[in-house]
Design an enzyme around this catalytic site. Sequence first.
Site, PDB file in Angstrom:
ATOM      1  N   ASP A   6       0.877  -1.172   0.000  1.00 43.28           N
ATOM      2  CA  ASP A   6       0.000   0.000   0.000  1.00 43.28           C
ATOM      3  C   ASP A   6       0.916   1.223   0.000  1.00 43.28           C
ATOM      4  OD1 ASP A   6      -2.290   1.606   0.188  1.00 43.28           O
ATOM      5  OD2 ASP A   6      -2.207   1.588   2.380  1.00 43.28           O
ATOM      6  N   GLU A  66      -1.256  -1.275  -4.923  1.00 41.93           N
ATOM      7  CA  GLU A  66      -2.423  -0.430  -5.161  1.00 41.93           C
ATOM      8  C   GLU A  66      -2.099   0.596  -6.227  1.00 41.93           C
ATOM      9  OE1 GLU A  66      -5.389   1.005  -2.037  1.00 41.93           O
ATOM     10  OE2 GLU A  66      -4.219   2.805  -2.461  1.00 41.93           O
ATOM     11  N   ASP A 138      -2.633   0.836   7.286  1.00 47.74           N
ATOM     12  CA  ASP A 138      -1.840   0.661   6.066  1.00 47.74           C
ATOM     13  C   ASP A 138      -1.405  -0.797   5.893  1.00 47.74           C
ATOM     14  OD1 ASP A 138      -1.445   3.608   5.180  1.00 47.74           O
ATOM     15  OD2 ASP A 138      -0.919   3.600   7.301  1.00 47.74           O
TER      16      ASP A 138
END
Length: 165
Positions: A6, A66, A138
């Site tokens: 992430d 991501e 996260d």
Amino acid sequence: MILGLDPGLGTMGFGCILAGSTGLKPVDYGVISTSSQQSMPERLQTLHDDLDQLLRQLRPQQVGLEKLFFYKMGNTIAVAQARGVILLVLAQHQLLPIEFTPAQVKQSLTGYGRADKHAVQTAVARELNLPSLPRPDDAADALAIALTVWHHRATHGPEGHRPIS
């Protein structure tokens, strides 16, 4: 092993899972952090060095990342710079990431592309048999990305390294 990332400049989440005969299990998860007191080049160097060390330790076969999602311009530029470092380190390790939008991750885990953060974290905890919701956020997001790689692999085959649209 599948690693989910992430991206972020101040906090980059990571989550590594292993798929075995007994199901999915978490291997490691957490964050790589940089200090806002550091210069931009120093922060990017920290991300590079820490991610490089993480990849050497975990040796994942697949990586999920991501896709860049626009929040506000200032934050987007910083995340884009961090993402560039991530892509560089992955290339240095001969790893091609599978990229997913936040909506694709939510859809994969909950069946609803607009699910809230709690629903995604609950799905992660359930799929990995965690006793509680993974923290920090996260790291939970990175585990969700790793699980999405697994779901994608299950439907697209083990060479599911091709980016999806």
